[in-house]
Design a protein around this motif. Structure first.
Motif, mmCIF file in Angstrom:
data_model
loop_
_atom_site.group_PDB
_atom_site.id
_atom_site.type_symbol
_atom_site.label_atom_id
_atom_site.label_comp_id
_atom_site.label_asym_id
_atom_site.label_seq_id
_atom_site.Cartn_x
_atom_site.Cartn_y
_atom_site.Cartn_z
ATOM 1 N N ASP A 161 -0.430 0.086 5.709
ATOM 2 C CA ASP A 161 -1.428 1.022 4.985
ATOM 3 C C ASP A 161 -1.289 2.493 5.492
ATOM 4 N N TYR A 181 -1.295 1.677 -3.951
ATOM 5 C CA TYR A 181 -1.565 0.486 -2.731
ATOM 6 C C TYR A 181 -1.309 -0.906 -3.703
ATOM 7 N N LYS A 223 -9.939 0.308 4.441
ATOM 8 C CA LYS A 223 -8.921 0.746 3.328
ATOM 9 C C LYS A 223 -9.465 1.951 2.683
#
Length: 258
Positions: A161, A181, A223
């Motif tokens: 990520d 993503y 995230k």
């Protein structure tokens, strides 16, 4: 300014041959310049087990000792990366598989030992956007695995990520960059028990509200923080959802903006 799409996929897609093939078909149809970033942790754990190497995890993060780094290099940089590159060639995408060490693309620092010693894990320090752009201008599609280097001969396991966001930030000097993503859910959910309750738009203001209500919690917090860090550093948009968000017909996913 031309557009560049950076797409990140994780282990659930990689481990499902049909899902991987479907994703790569969709990725191949993305118009304009694009970069793919992939993980492969589940495959690495499986191969390590076959080799008699126990995978050590703390809070969902892998401890990368010397043996584990060898497995990760073989699996991420070899087995998974080259399988994806070969399948992209079959989809008429002239892909080139890379680690961060190739063309000095992504340089990292080994993570300092604090409460936990994560071993050979890297935190991204610098992205060689000019080098990556030479590949793009030569009409290659870069496919990065989750490995970087410290420019002193040491490979480092690095969160995929983070690689996607930092590559997008680096390339925003040259392109209008967007990150996609891809994971198993449709997007960020209002109700974790209702898979259809997608929050379609999140900005810095609504994010604070969602945090206060506990709607965004646990592993989704770092995230999303990572996403906003990218937006604050030149990335235009960040999208979170399943692979269907790569199609023009689908709008059922989460888009983050400032």
């Amino acid at each position: 300014m031309k557009k560049l799409s950076i797409v990140k996929i994780g282990g659930n897609i990689i481990e499902d041959e049909n899902a991987l093939q479907e994703f790569l078909t969709l990725f191949s149809k993305i118009e304009g310049h694009k970069i793919l970033v992939h993980g492969g942790g589940k495959r690495a754990t499986h191969i390590a087990s076959k080799l008699g190497i126990t995978s050590k995890m703390i809070n969902g993060r892998r401890i990368t000792d010397a043996e584990t780094l060898e497995v990760i290099t073989m699996v991420y940089g070899g087995l998974v990366n080259k399988n994806i590159v070969a399948k992209l060639q079959a989809n008429h995408i002239n892909a080139i598989g890379l680690t961060g060490a190739d063309i000095n693309a992504i340089q990292s620092d080994k993570r300092p030992v604090a409460a936990i010693d994560f071993g050979f894990v890297g935190d991204v320090k610098k992205v060689n956007h000019n080098g990556i752009n030479k590949l793009i201008k030569a009409e290659f599609t870069p496919v990065f695995c989750a490995i970087t280097h410290d420019k002193n001969g040491q490979l480092l396991n690095t969160n995929a990520d983070t690689i996607a966001s930092q590559v997008a930030v680096g390339m925003s000097n040259l392109y209008e960059t967007s990150i996609y993503y891809c994971f198993e859910l449709n997007g960020v959910l209002q109700d974790i028990n209702d898979k259809s309750s997608v929050i379609k738009n999140i900005n810095t203001t609504t994010y604070k509200v969602l945090l206060a209500k506990g709607i965004i919690a646990d592993g989704m917090i770092p995230k999303i923080d990572n996403c906003f860090d990218a937006l604050l550093n030149g990335v235009q948009k960040v999208h979170i959802g399943n692979t269907a968000m790569l199609t023009k017909e689908n709008d059922n996913f989460t888009t983050l903006t400032l």
